[in-house]
Design a protein around this motif. Structure first.
Motif, mmCIF file in Angstrom:
data_model
loop_
_atom_site.group_PDB
_atom_site.id
_atom_site.type_symbol
_atom_site.label_atom_id
_atom_site.label_comp_id
_atom_site.label_asym_id
_atom_site.label_seq_id
_atom_site.Cartn_x
_atom_site.Cartn_y
_atom_site.Cartn_z
ATOM 1 N N PRO A 1 0.804 -1.220 0.000
ATOM 2 C CA PRO A 1 0.000 0.000 0.000
ATOM 3 C C PRO A 1 0.846 1.283 0.000
ATOM 4 O O PRO A 1 0.322 2.378 -0.255
ATOM 5 C CB PRO A 1 -0.837 -0.113 1.288
ATOM 6 N N ALA A 2 2.130 1.150 0.260
ATOM 7 C CA ALA A 2 3.008 2.331 0.228
ATOM 8 C C ALA A 2 3.268 2.776 -1.209
ATOM 9 O O ALA A 2 3.725 3.896 -1.446
ATOM 10 C CB ALA A 2 4.328 2.009 0.926
ATOM 11 N N TRP A 3 2.988 1.884 -2.136
ATOM 12 C CA TRP A 3 3.177 2.219 -3.548
ATOM 13 C C TRP A 3 1.811 2.454 -4.189
ATOM 14 O O TRP A 3 0.823 1.823 -3.799
ATOM 15 C CB TRP A 3 3.927 1.091 -4.267
ATOM 16 N N PRO A 4 1.735 3.336 -5.162
ATOM 17 C CA PRO A 4 0.430 3.688 -5.730
ATOM 18 C C PRO A 4 -0.207 2.513 -6.468
ATOM 19 O O PRO A 4 0.491 1.620 -6.961
ATOM 20 C CB PRO A 4 0.770 4.821 -6.704
ATOM 21 N N LYS A 5 -1.553 2.554 -6.519
ATOM 22 C CA LYS A 5 -2.260 1.586 -7.359
ATOM 23 C C LYS A 5 -1.997 1.958 -8.802
ATOM 24 O O LYS A 5 -2.281 3.072 -9.232
ATOM 25 C CB LYS A 5 -3.763 1.702 -7.106
#
Ligand code: SAM
Length: 152
Positions: A75-79
Motif C-alpha cells: 500500500p506504500a506504492w500507488p495503485k
C-alpha cells in the motif's frame, strides 16, 4: 485467438516464485528437440545478452489482474494498472527478460539472470542488440526504483 507452441523450456534455476535476488541465478533454455537443431542457434554465441520471452505458466487464470493494483500488494506504492507494472499475474501471462548469455551448447542456451522458474515454457529467444534499446533517456516512478532495489 492465437495458438503458440513453446520453442523451449527453462531447465534448472529456481523452483519457488520468490521475487528478489535473481541476479546470480543461472538456468538453461533447452530448445524442443522435436522441432529444432543446433542450426537454429547458430551465431547466437557472438552476443553477450539475449532477450527471453516466456509464459508465467504457474499463474492461474483466476489470479490474473485486469485493472489497477498496488505493486506486490504494497500500500506504500500507488495503485497502478496492470500494464503500468511488470507483475506476473497479467493478461496473457507473458514475461520478458534481458539476460546475460553464458553459452550455447547444442540445443541449450545457458543464461544468467533469467527470472523464470524451472519448467517455464519459452516462446522466443532473441539476441540483444544495443540499437533496439531506448534511443532517448529513460525515466520511471520512484516506486518502481524502490521495488527493483533488491530484484537482481
Ligand atoms: C515480476 S515477474 C517479471 C518477469 C520479467 N522480468 C518481466 O518483466 O516480464 C518475475 C516473477 O515471476 C515469477 N515467475 C517466474 N516464472 C514463473 C512461472 N513460470 N510461473 C509463475 N510465476 C513465475 C517469479 O516469482 C519471478 O520473481
Amino acid at each position: 485467438m492465437i495458438t503458440m507452441f513453446p520453442i523451449a523450456s527453462v531447465v534448472g534455476g529456481r523452483r519457488d516464485p520468490i521475487d528478489d535476488d535473481w541476479g546470480d541465478e543461472t538456468a538453461t533454455i533447452r530448445l524442443d528437440k522435436a522441432r529444432f537443431t543446433p542450426e537454429s542457434l547458430r551465431g547466437l554465441d557472438e552476443f553477450s545478452h539475449v532477450e527471453v520471452v516466456f509464459v508465467f505458466n504457474q499463474v492461474r487464470q483466476n489470479e490474473i489482474t485486469l485493472d489497477a493494483r498496488h505493486p506486490r500488494g504494497n500500500p506504500a506504492w500507488p495503485k497502478v494498472g496492470i500494464f503500468a507494472q511488470r507483475a506476473k499475474a497479467r493478461p496473457n501471462r507473458i514475461g520478458l527478460t534481458t539476460c546475460e548469455l553464458i553459452g550455447v551448447d547444442g540445443l541449450d542456451v545457458v543464461v544468467r539472470g533469467l527470472d523464470a522458474l524451472d519448467g517455464t515454457p519459452v516462446l522466443d529467444v532473441k539476441p540483444y542488440m544495443a540499437e533496439f534499446a531506448p534511443r532517448t533517456p529513460t525515466t520511471q516512478p520512484q516506486w518502481a526504483t524502490e521495488l527493483m532495489a533488491g530484484y537482481w
